[in-house]
Design a protein around this motif. Structure first.
Motif, PDB file in Angstrom:
ATOM      1  N   VAL A 139      -7.130 -19.541 -19.939  1.00 19.71           N
ATOM      2  CA  VAL A 139      -7.910 -20.267 -20.938  1.00 19.71           C
ATOM      3  C   VAL A 139      -7.777 -19.470 -22.231  1.00 19.71           C
ATOM      4  N   ASP A 141      -8.213 -17.882 -25.739  1.00 16.46           N
ATOM      5  CA  ASP A 141      -9.438 -17.612 -26.490  1.00 16.46           C
ATOM      6  C   ASP A 141      -9.324 -18.265 -27.869  1.00 16.46           C
ATOM      7  N   VAL A 212      -1.965 -23.150 -18.464  1.00 22.59           N
ATOM      8  CA  VAL A 212      -3.246 -23.529 -19.053  1.00 22.59           C
ATOM      9  C   VAL A 212      -4.196 -24.027 -17.960  1.00 22.59           C
ATOM     10  N   ASP A 213      -5.385 -23.495 -17.968  1.00 23.77           N
ATOM     11  CA  ASP A 213      -6.451 -23.998 -17.096  1.00 23.77           C
ATOM     12  C   ASP A 213      -7.145 -25.125 -17.846  1.00 23.77           C
ATOM     13  N   TRP A 214      -6.626 -26.343 -17.677  1.00 23.44           N
ATOM     14  CA  TRP A 214      -7.120 -27.467 -18.490  1.00 23.44           C
ATOM     15  C   TRP A 214      -8.608 -27.719 -18.226  1.00 23.44           C
ATOM     16  N   ASP A 215      -9.037 -27.536 -16.997  1.00 25.36           N
ATOM     17  CA  ASP A 215     -10.442 -27.790 -16.689  1.00 25.36           C
ATOM     18  C   ASP A 215     -11.368 -26.750 -17.296  1.00 25.36           C
ATOM     19  N   GLY A 216     -10.793 -25.588 -17.615  1.00 24.21           N
ATOM     20  CA  GLY A 216     -11.620 -24.519 -18.160  1.00 24.21           C
ATOM     21  C   GLY A 216     -11.635 -24.472 -19.664  1.00 24.21           C
ATOM     22  N   MET A 217     -10.919 -25.369 -20.306  1.00 24.24           N
ATOM     23  CA  MET A 217     -10.870 -25.350 -21.764  1.00 24.24           C
ATOM     24  C   MET A 217     -12.243 -25.679 -22.337  1.00 24.24           C
ATOM     25  N   PRO A 218     -12.586 -25.075 -23.465  1.00 20.01           N
ATOM     26  CA  PRO A 218     -13.945 -25.249 -24.006  1.00 20.01           C
ATOM     27  C   PRO A 218     -14.231 -26.678 -24.423  1.00 20.01           C
ATOM     28  N   TRP A 232      -4.640 -29.849 -25.520  1.00 22.99           N
ATOM     29  CA  TRP A 232      -6.060 -29.716 -25.838  1.00 22.99           C
ATOM     30  C   TRP A 232      -6.135 -29.602 -27.339  1.00 22.99           C
ATOM     31  N   THR A 252      -0.803 -21.714 -28.356  1.00 19.82           N
ATOM     32  CA  THR A 252      -1.961 -22.150 -29.123  1.00 19.82           C
ATOM     33  C   THR A 252      -1.565 -22.187 -30.597  1.00 19.82           C
TER      34      THR A 252
END
Lengths: 297, 204
Positions: A139, A141, A212-218, A232, A252
């Motif tokens: 994820v 930062d 990428v941890d898509w489910d963990g994105m803010p 994202w 990113t």
């Protein structure tokens, strides 16, 4: 804050501009027929939206009754009904047979079994790490990246300038099109930042190994598909932020707000898809709760 | 639906508790309604907001039910002032929470061909709800990113100001401005052919 009259038109229409901003738009409207046409279209659109009628619920829809409303839906197990229907109470007649051993033998067997299980767990962890090459969930930062991009000439703690010629990193491009040329390369741990600028606008590309941890994105952004690419997108501190996967690398993009999300997307697409090679011990060291850290105490 | 500004609502229910003394020389003030009164008097309003956000009855029903649960809890601390604004905020945040949970099912990108907006159009019962409206407008709204959709609906359907939307969505006013700009820009591209020929369906 933008001073582009086109971007101010909506706020102008909604009477949400400061006096100075309104003056800018008034002057622009006086000079531009296309801007006046755009305003007319926006007026028509907002009139359409404002004219949407109320929508009645379908027949049979009832607001949740007071008794049921006490149930906190956030805490409800969505599978609870299925479990209730399918759950089978344990058959008391089907108790596992008891092995008759004296206390000492049972204790030795228990200790041996625990030791074997522990060793097996360690090896399973080591092996699972080995199979997780390129699959380390990440994820990025994004908050810190946006701040780092905004800090421009004064890098934040931990980001050190690097010589791109010594890094031999295919992700470090000399330019990203137009007049956007590479200005600086910085690194902090596994994260590399490459900053581009045309003298007026700036854009930073951060990349780091992993998936990428898509489910963990803010939650301040959202995940969507754009031209078959999962991304994202969010807005942070006046910048457009976009996260995408390029091979084994998480990319990113942080772009100044006036450059638009489209520039960020275009930049993400031009980044190469690279495979990250890591030694077995690099992967062990990078894994969360890794054995090396635990061994070091 | 007309733009809404809460004026004053006085509950006739003996169960409602009054937060201010009412006398002939003071304006009528809003009192905190009971949950039952909210469900009776404001469900359709909440449903409208939810439907405009979701574009489908099934999802709108789920959003409203969840929102009403939150309303029930929130009434304990609700400060009278703008009931429909408060209800809009709850409904919209439920919608956004659900949208975030559906990250496993990525949303459709904006279609390049405006006519494609009609693909996957709502079913018959949804079409009835849209009767008198340009179908394409609701379908176009549904193609927007949830954050843009939320800002647009709160602004153009509910009638909130940018500061009110900022508070409702817990984002800076600048972000509200940006989302409305981008949302309307995207909508304008999708519906432009219909704007050009002057057909505006059931617009007032």
């Amino acid at each position: 804050m933008t001073t582009d009259p086109s971007e101010l038109l909506n706020a102008y229409l909604d009477d949400e501009l400061s006096d100075d901003e309104r003056s800018v738009v008034d002057a622009a409207l006086a000079d531009s027929a296309s801007l006046r046409d755009e305003l007319a279209e926006l007026k028509q659109l907002t009139r359409l939206l404002g004219g949407l009628p109320e929508v009645a619920p379908r027949a049979g829809f009832e607001p949740t009754a007071a008794a049921e409303a006490d149930r906190d839906l956030d805490d409800v197990d969505e599978f609870a009904d299925e479990e209730t229907d399918d759950r089978v109470e344990p058959d008391p007649t089907r108790v596992a047979p008891v092995i008759s051993l004296d206390d000492k033998r049972r204790s030795r067997v228990r200790r041996l079994g625990t030791a074997v299980a522990a060793v097996a767990a360690v090896w399973l962890l080591v092996l699972s790490i080995g199979f997780q090459v390129g699959e380390l969930p990440v994820v990025p930062d994004v908050d810190q990246f946006a701040a780092q991009h905004a800090s421009a000439e004064a890098p934040m703690d931990g980001f050190e300038p690097m010589d791109p010629d010594e890094m031999k990193d295919p992700m470090i491009l000399p330019d990203i099109g137009g007049d956007m040329e590479r200005q600086a390369v910085l690194r902090r741990g596994e994260v590399t930042q490459v900053r581009y600028s045309d003298g007026v606008h700036a854009l930073s590309v951060f990349h780091q190994p992993g998936d990428v941890d898509w489910d963990g994105m803010p939650d301040m952004g959202s995940v969507s598909m754009v031209d078959d690419t999962m991304v994202w997108q969010g807005e942070l501190g006046g910048s457009d932020v976009l996260v995408a996967q390029r091979g084994d690398v998480v990319v990113t993009i942080v772009a100044d707000d006036d450059m638009g999300a489209e520039m960020a997307m275009a930049t993400a697409k031009m980044m190469p898809e690279v495979e990250v090679e890591q030694s077995f011990w690099d992967r062990v060291g990078a894994a969360p709760g890794n054995l090396l850290d635990r061994a070091a105490g | 639906m007309h733009h809404v500004r809460t004026i004053a609502v006085v509950s006739d229910s003996p169960e409602a508790h009054v937060d201010a003394t009412i006398d002939a020389e003071r304006p009528v003030v809003e009192v905190v309604p009971t949950w039952e009164e909210v469900a009776r008097d404001h469900t359709q309003f909440m449903y409208t907001v939810a439907y405009r956000l979701c574009g489908r009855h099934e999802e709108a029903e789920d959003v409203v039910q969840t929102a009403l649960v939150r309303v029930r809890r929130g009434l304990e601390t609700y400060q009278p002032g703008n009931l429909r604004g408060w209800l809009s905020r709850i409904t919209t945040n439920v919608f956004l929470d659900e949208a975030r949970k559906r990250k496993r099912r990525p949303e459709q990108a904006l279609p390049e061909d405006p006519e494609r907006v009609l693909e996957g159009a709502p079913g018959a019962d949804d079409a009835l709800a849209a009767a008198g409206l340009p179908d394409y407008l609701q379908a176009a709204i549904a193609t927007l990113k949830p954050d843009y959709r939320a800002a647009l609906v709160l602004c153009d359907v509910v009638g909130m100001t940018y500061p009110e939307i900022s508070e409702a969505l817990d984002v800076p006013v600048g972000t509200v401005r940006s989302r409305i700009h981008r949302g309307r820009s995207a909508l304008r591209e999708l519906v432009r052919p219909h704007l050009d020929d002057g057909s505006d369906g059931g617009a007032r």
